[in-house]
Write a protein that holds these residues in place. Structure first.
Motif, short mmCIF file in Angstrom:
data_model
loop_
_atom_site.label_atom_id
_atom_site.label_comp_id
_atom_site.label_asym_id
_atom_site.label_seq_id
_atom_site.Cartn_x
_atom_site.Cartn_y
_atom_site.Cartn_z
N ASN A 99 -6.72 11.36 -5.84
CA ASN A 99 -6.11 12.64 -5.48
C ASN A 99 -7.14 13.54 -4.80
O ASN A 99 -8.35 13.48 -5.11
N PRO A 100 -6.71 14.37 -3.88
CA PRO A 100 -7.64 15.31 -3.22
C PRO A 100 -8.14 16.37 -4.19
O PRO A 100 -7.45 16.74 -5.14
N PHE A 101 -9.34 16.82 -3.97
CA PHE A 101 -9.98 17.81 -4.84
C PHE A 101 -9.21 19.13 -4.79
O PHE A 101 -8.84 19.62 -3.73
N ALA A 102 -9.00 19.70 -5.99
CA ALA A 102 -8.42 21.04 -6.14
C ALA A 102 -7.00 21.16 -5.59
O ALA A 102 -6.61 22.22 -5.11
N MET A 103 -6.21 20.09 -5.68
CA MET A 103 -4.80 20.16 -5.32
C MET A 103 -3.98 19.97 -6.58
O MET A 103 -4.22 19.03 -7.35
N HIS A 104 -3.02 20.87 -6.82
CA HIS A 104 -2.22 20.79 -8.04
C HIS A 104 -1.42 19.49 -8.07
O HIS A 104 -0.85 19.07 -7.06
N PHE A 105 -1.41 18.85 -9.24
CA PHE A 105 -0.68 17.60 -9.39
C PHE A 105 0.77 17.72 -8.89
O PHE A 105 1.31 16.79 -8.29
N SER A 106 1.39 18.85 -9.15
CA SER A 106 2.81 19.03 -8.86
C SER A 106 3.12 19.14 -7.37
O SER A 106 4.29 19.16 -6.99
N GLU A 123 11.20 8.22 -15.03
CA GLU A 123 10.45 9.39 -14.57
C GLU A 123 10.26 9.36 -13.06
O GLU A 123 10.35 10.39 -12.39
N PHE A 124 10.00 8.16 -12.52
CA PHE A 124 9.85 8.03 -11.07
C PHE A 124 11.14 8.46 -10.36
O PHE A 124 11.12 9.24 -9.41
N ASP A 125 12.27 7.95 -10.84
CA ASP A 125 13.56 8.29 -10.24
C ASP A 125 13.80 9.80 -10.29
O ASP A 125 14.29 10.40 -9.32
N LEU A 126 13.48 10.41 -11.43
CA LEU A 126 13.70 11.85 -11.59
C LEU A 126 12.81 12.65 -10.63
O LEU A 126 13.26 13.62 -10.01
N ILE A 127 11.56 12.26 -10.52
CA ILE A 127 10.63 12.96 -9.62
C ILE A 127 11.12 12.88 -8.18
O ILE A 127 11.11 13.87 -7.44
N VAL A 128 11.55 11.68 -7.76
CA VAL A 128 12.04 11.52 -6.39
C VAL A 128 13.27 12.39 -6.16
O VAL A 128 13.38 13.07 -5.13
N ARG A 185 0.84 -1.21 0.00
CA ARG A 185 0.00 0.00 0.00
C ARG A 185 0.87 1.25 0.00
O ARG A 185 0.61 2.19 -0.76
N GLN A 186 1.90 1.26 0.84
CA GLN A 186 2.77 2.43 0.89
C GLN A 186 3.51 2.61 -0.43
O GLN A 186 3.65 3.74 -0.92
N TRP A 187 3.98 1.51 -1.02
CA TRP A 187 4.67 1.58 -2.31
C TRP A 187 3.74 2.14 -3.39
O TRP A 187 4.14 2.98 -4.20
N ILE A 188 2.49 1.70 -3.39
CA ILE A 188 1.50 2.20 -4.35
C ILE A 188 1.32 3.71 -4.18
O ILE A 188 1.31 4.46 -5.17
N ARG A 189 1.19 4.16 -2.94
CA ARG A 189 0.96 5.58 -2.69
C ARG A 189 2.16 6.41 -3.16
O ARG A 189 2.00 7.50 -3.71
N GLU A 190 3.36 5.90 -2.95
CA GLU A 190 4.55 6.63 -3.37
C GLU A 190 4.62 6.75 -4.89
O GLU A 190 4.89 7.82 -5.44
N HIS A 191 4.35 5.64 -5.58
CA HIS A 191 4.41 5.67 -7.04
C HIS A 191 3.24 6.46 -7.62
O HIS A 191 3.38 7.11 -8.66
N MET A 192 2.13 6.44 -6.94
CA MET A 192 0.97 7.21 -7.38
C MET A 192 1.26 8.71 -7.25
O MET A 192 0.96 9.50 -8.17
N ALA A 193 1.86 9.12 -6.14
CA ALA A 193 2.20 10.52 -5.96
C ALA A 193 3.20 10.97 -7.02
O ALA A 193 3.10 12.08 -7.57
N ALA A 194 4.16 10.11 -7.34
CA ALA A 194 5.14 10.44 -8.38
C ALA A 194 4.46 10.56 -9.74
O ALA A 194 4.83 11.41 -10.56
N ALA A 195 3.46 9.72 -10.00
CA ALA A 195 2.73 9.81 -11.27
C ALA A 195 2.03 11.16 -11.38
O ALA A 195 2.01 11.78 -12.45
N PHE A 196 1.43 11.62 -10.28
CA PHE A 196 0.80 12.94 -10.30
C PHE A 196 1.82 14.04 -10.56
O PHE A 196 1.56 14.97 -11.35
N ARG A 197 2.96 13.96 -9.91
CA ARG A 197 4.00 14.97 -10.13
C ARG A 197 4.44 14.97 -11.60
O ARG A 197 4.67 16.04 -12.18
N PHE A 198 4.54 13.78 -12.18
CA PHE A 198 4.89 13.67 -13.60
C PHE A 198 3.82 14.32 -14.47
O PHE A 198 4.13 15.07 -15.40
N PHE A 199 2.56 14.07 -14.16
CA PHE A 199 1.46 14.72 -14.90
C PHE A 199 1.55 16.23 -14.77
O PHE A 199 1.29 16.96 -15.73
N GLY A 200 1.91 16.70 -13.58
CA GLY A 200 2.05 18.14 -13.38
C GLY A 200 3.16 18.71 -14.26
O GLY A 200 3.01 19.77 -14.87
#
Length: 299
Positions: A98-105, A285-290, A57-72
Motif C-alpha cells: 500500500n502507498p504511504f499515508a493513504m487511508h485503507f478505506s 466481505e470481498f463481494d460487499l466491498i465491491v 496480477r490484476q486479480w491479486i491487486r483487486e482482492h488486495m485493494a478490497a482487503a485494505f477497504r475491509f481493514f478500513g
C-alpha cells in the motif's frame, strides 16, 4: 465464478481465468463444509487458477485493494501504520504494498505499489512511496517463508492490547480454532522496525508453520496463500483477541473459563485450516466491498 463483478472483470481475458472447483482428494475437508446435490456436481469454489500471469496480477491487486477497504471498515488503521504485501506472480522477488499515508478505506487496485527485493519502488504499479517499517517487516517474512504469498500486519486495538501480555490466545471459541497450533509470539519489542533485524525477529516468531504471530507491545501479523486468506486470518485473530480480553475480565471477577480441549480444537482445525476455506471465508466481505464501492475498488 466468485462474484458477478469479478466475472465481468475477467471475462475480457477469454479462457485465462477460471474457478477452481477444489474437488480433488487432497481437499476433502473443504468440500465437507457444504452440501450440494446428490450427484456431486455442485461443489465449493476454491482459489481461482490462471493461465495468464498478468490476469492473475490484476486479480491479486483487486482482492488486495478490497482487503485494505475491509481493514478500513474494521478500524484497523492508525495513522500510517499497517500494511499488506503480496508476492507478484510475474516477478517473484517483487511484491505489492500500500502507498504511504493513504487511508485503507480509499485504496483502489491502481493505488498499489510494486517494490523490488530491496524495497525500491519499480515500474508496473503506482509511483508512490511506501512505509519503510512495513518493508522491513514484510520483506523478511516473505524471505523466510516462501509459502507466504500474502502478509498482513496492523495495529488493531484488541490485537495490540492483548499483545501487551506477550501470551498466545486460548481456544475459547470454535472460531479461535481457525488458528489452533498456528500462532507464534514474539516476546520482545524492538521498537519501530527500521532495521532488518527486527523484521527477522518477527519472521522467526512466525516460524516455519505458523500462519499468525502476536507481536508483544506491537500488534498482529498473519500470512496466507492468498491475500484473502491473510486478511481473513487477521480478522479472525483480532476477534479471538477481543474474546480473550473479555474472558480475562470475567475470569478476574471469579467466572471460570472453559477452554476447548486439544482434541476438539485439532478436529476443528483439521476441518477448516485449508487455503481454499480461508479464501472462501473472505469472499462475502470481498463481494460487499465491491458492491459498496460500486466497483471503484477494482479500478
Amino acid at each position: 465464478m466468485s462474484t458477478t463483478t469479478t466475472t465481468s472483470t475477467h471475462q475480457t481475458v477469454i479462457g485465462e481465468w477460471r474457478d477452481n472447483p477444489a474437488s480433488d482428494a487432497t481437499d476433502v475437508p473443504f468440500q465437507a463444509l457444504a452440501r450440494g446435490d446428490k450427484n456431486g456436481v455442485l461443489k465449493l469454489r476454491g482459489i481461482p487458477t490462471f493461465r495468464d500471469p498478468y490476469a492473475k496480477r490484476q486479480w491479486i491487486r483487486e482482492h488486495m485493494a478490497a482487503a485494505f477497504r475491509f481493514f478500513g471498515k474494521q478500524g484497523y488503521g492508525e495513522g500510517v501504520s499497517g500494511h499488506i504485501s503480496v508476492r507478484d506472480p510475474i516477478l517473484p522477488e517483487h511484491f505489492w504494498m500500500n502507498p504511504f499515508a493513504m487511508h485503507f478505506s480509499l485504496i483502489k487496485a491502481s493505488d498499489l505499489v510494486l517494490v523490488d527485493a530491496h524495497g525500491w519502488v519499480t515500474d508496473g504499479g503506482n509511483q508512490a512511496m511506501i512505509n519503510e517499517a512495513g518493508f522491513m517487516i514484510h520483506s523478511e517474512v516473505h524471505r523466510a517463508r516462501p509459502d507466504a504469498i500474502a502478509v498482513a500486519h496492523a495495529h488493531s486495538i484488541y490485537g495490540k492490547t492483548w499483545s501487551g501480555f506477550g501470551k498466545p490466545i486460548e481456544m475459547l471459541t470454535q472460531d479461535a480454532c481457525n488458528l489452533y497450533g498456528k500462532v507464534g509470539v514474539y516476546e520482545e519489542h524492538g521498537g519501530i522496525a527500521l532495521a532488518e533485524e527486527e523484521g527477522r525477529a518477527i519472521a522467526k516468531a512466525l516460524g516455519k508453520h505458523n500462519t499468525a504471530a502476536i507481536l508483544q507491545n506491537h500488534g498482529s501479523i498473519t500470512i496466507g496463500k492468498t491475500v484473502d486468506e491473510a486478511a481473513f486470518l487477521f480478522y479472525s485473530l483480532e476477534q479471538a483477541c477481543q474474546s480473550q480480553l473479555l474472558a480475562e475480565a470475567a475470569a478476574a471477577n471469579g467466572v471460570d473459563k472453559k477452554v476447548i480441549s486439544n482434541e476438539v480444537a485439532q478436529f476443528t482445525a483439521d476441518s477448516v485450516q485449508t487455503p481454499n476455506n480461508f479464501y472462501l471465508e473472505f469472499q462475502p466481505e470481498f463481494d460487499l466491498i465491491v458492491a459498496e464501492s460500486g466497483g471503484n475498488v477494482l479500478q
